[in-house]
Scaffold this motif. Structure first.
Motif, PDB file in Angstrom:
ATOM      1  N   VAL A   1      -3.071   3.846  -2.875  1.00  0.00           N
ATOM      2  CA  VAL A   1      -3.020   2.715  -3.805  1.00  0.00           C
ATOM      3  C   VAL A   1      -2.747   1.447  -2.998  1.00  0.00           C
TER       4      VAL A   1
ATOM      5  N   TYR B   1       0.845  -1.195   0.000  1.00  0.00           N
ATOM      6  CA  TYR B   1       0.000   0.000   0.000  1.00  0.00           C
ATOM      7  C   TYR B   1       0.877   1.240   0.000  1.00  0.00           C
TER       8      TYR B   1
ATOM      9  N   HIS C   1       1.517  -5.724  -8.525  1.00  0.00           N
ATOM     10  CA  HIS C   1       0.663  -4.709  -9.173  1.00  0.00           C
ATOM     11  C   HIS C   1      -0.270  -5.318 -10.234  1.00  0.00           C
TER      12      HIS C   1
ATOM     13  N   GLU D   1      -4.017  10.672  -2.115  1.00  0.00           N
ATOM     14  CA  GLU D   1      -4.036   9.526  -3.029  1.00  0.00           C
ATOM     15  C   GLU D   1      -3.606   8.274  -2.268  1.00  0.00           C
TER      16      GLU D   1
ATOM     17  N   GLU E   1      -8.496   8.407  -5.084  1.00  0.00           N
ATOM     18  CA  GLU E   1      -7.907   9.750  -5.211  1.00  0.00           C
ATOM     19  C   GLU E   1      -8.918  10.782  -4.733  1.00  0.00           C
TER      20      GLU E   1
ATOM     21  N   SER F   1      -2.100  -2.632  -3.800  1.00  0.00           N
ATOM     22  CA  SER F   1      -1.813  -3.555  -4.908  1.00  0.00           C
ATOM     23  C   SER F   1      -1.386  -4.916  -4.367  1.00  0.00           C
TER      24      SER F   1
ATOM     25  N   SER G   1      -4.891  -4.054  -8.451  1.00  0.00           N
ATOM     26  CA  SER G   1      -4.653  -2.776  -7.771  1.00  0.00           C
ATOM     27  C   SER G   1      -5.959  -2.005  -7.632  1.00  0.00           C
TER      28      SER G   1
ATOM     29  N   LYS H   1      -7.143   1.949  -6.597  1.00  0.00           N
ATOM     30  CA  LYS H   1      -6.629   3.311  -6.429  1.00  0.00           C
ATOM     31  C   LYS H   1      -7.771   4.230  -6.033  1.00  0.00           C
TER      32      LYS H   1
END
Length: 355
Positions: free
Chosen positions: A56, A37, A62, A54, A69, A58, A65, A67
């Motif tokens: 992420v 992360y 990856h 932000e 934002e 994964s 993933s 995401k």
């Protein structure tokens, strides 16, 4: 024949071996491939709400993933599976479905409009037929009314004759009712006094029953309070002996030890950034600096904090953090806790208590 059966069995065993290998590979990936992360937050000059962030998460190098934002006070999320944007594909599919449904609805509305014109024509023809039938009914009703009028006239005459006969009847019934009422009014004084005494005794008895019921209710309530206090006392003594038992203490220390280790494993492995802040009241700035100083063991002084005592609300800076989580760490802790003898003793004693 045996050769064919051997080939079928060989083919089944190969398929089972492949499935078991895939299952073993999936288990190994879950246990030893980490979930990584990454998170970042930036605050530039402007209002306090103008913060951009932000994050992420994964897995599988990856390959999978997620995401998220935060920008312009809005949250945007996207999910990628081996580089394929799954959420965008789902949105496109939903749009296609909605477009197809809209085209179907337009076609249905056009068909309904055509059928409506046809129905209007048929309704006009039916209305004309109904008007003709109503005229015929009016003519028939007028003929029937003449016959009904003669019948009503004869009935009225019969009713008048019955009323005249009733007026000439003797008034014997009224006289009988008057005599009965007079007899009922004459009552002896003894019966009246007995009724009064009965009412008094009934009233006294009712008051006595009420008072007795009130005292009984108070007594039952006091007994219930005594029982509840006794239960609370027994529960407290049981909990005290349960928590002070040495095996329970050992189980508690074991759980706390592994919980601390798991929290340390989950926390970010790398944190960096810098923050500059201030409040209108310098005392608030000092208290916030003291609270932030307590977080140094977590980020190990990697975040530079710069307080400003300018007497105004100010916040600016950026923070970045990343970490990883392994599945086998949780599995190892769960197995150690489950097979521990002290934990089994605690579970057994808890079950006997509930039973």
């Amino acid at each position: 024949m045996l050769h064919i059966l051997w080939l079928i069995l060989k083919f089944i065993l190969i398929i089972l071996g492949i499935l078991l290998g895939l299952l073993l590979l999936a288990v190994l990936l879950v246990l030893f491939c980490p979930v990584r992360y990454k998170a970042s937050a930036v605050k530039t000059e402007g209002a306090w709400n103008q913060i951009e962030g932000e994050g992420v998460v994964s897995w599988l190098f990856h390959g999978v993933s997620l995401k998220a934002e935060w920008k312009d006070r809005q949250m945007e999320m996207s999910f990628h599976l081996f580089g394929i944007p799954v959420d965008k594909l789902l949105k496109k599919r939903q749009k296609k479905k909605s477009d197809s449904e809209n085209t179907k609805n337009t076609k249905n509305t056009s068909k309904k409009s055509k059928s409506g014109t046809k129905n209007s024509r048929s309704q006009a023809v039916n209305s004309k037929n109904e008007e003709h039938e109503s005229e015929v009914k009016l003519l028939n009703d007028s003929a029937d009314q003449g016959v009904n009028s003669t019948e009503n006239h004869t009935k009225i005459n019969e009713n008048e004759e019955s009323i005249r006969q009733d007026q000439h009847k003797p008034d014997n019934e009224s006289e009988n009712t008057e005599t009965v009422t007079n007899e009922n009014k004459i009552q002896p004084e003894d019966t009246a006094s007995e009724e009064v005494s009965e009412q008094k005794t009934f009233f006294i008895k009712r008051i006595y029953d009420r008072i007795r019921n009130i005292f009984k209710g108070i007594r039952t309530k006091l007994q219930n309070i005594r029982r509840t206090l006794k239960k609370v006392k027994n529960n407290l003594s049981w909990w005290k002996s349960f928590l002070e038992h040495p095996r329970v203490k050992a189980a508690r220390t074991l759980v706390w030890k592994h919980a601390k280790f798991l929290l340390k494993h989950i926390f970010p492995t790398k944190i960096e950034g810098q923050v500059a802040f201030s409040f209108e009241d310098p005392a608030l700035t000092g208290t916030a600096l003291a609270v932030l100083g307590m977080t140094i063991p977590f980020h190990k002084n990697c975040v530079q904090i710069n307080p400003r005592f300018d007497g105004e609300n100010y916040l600016q800076g950026n923070i970045r953090a990343k970490g990883r989580i392994y599945g086998f760490v949780f599995l190892r802790a769960a197995l150690i806790i489950y097979f521990d003898k002290n934990i089994k003793y605690v579970i057994k004693r808890w079950k006997t208590r509930r039973a």
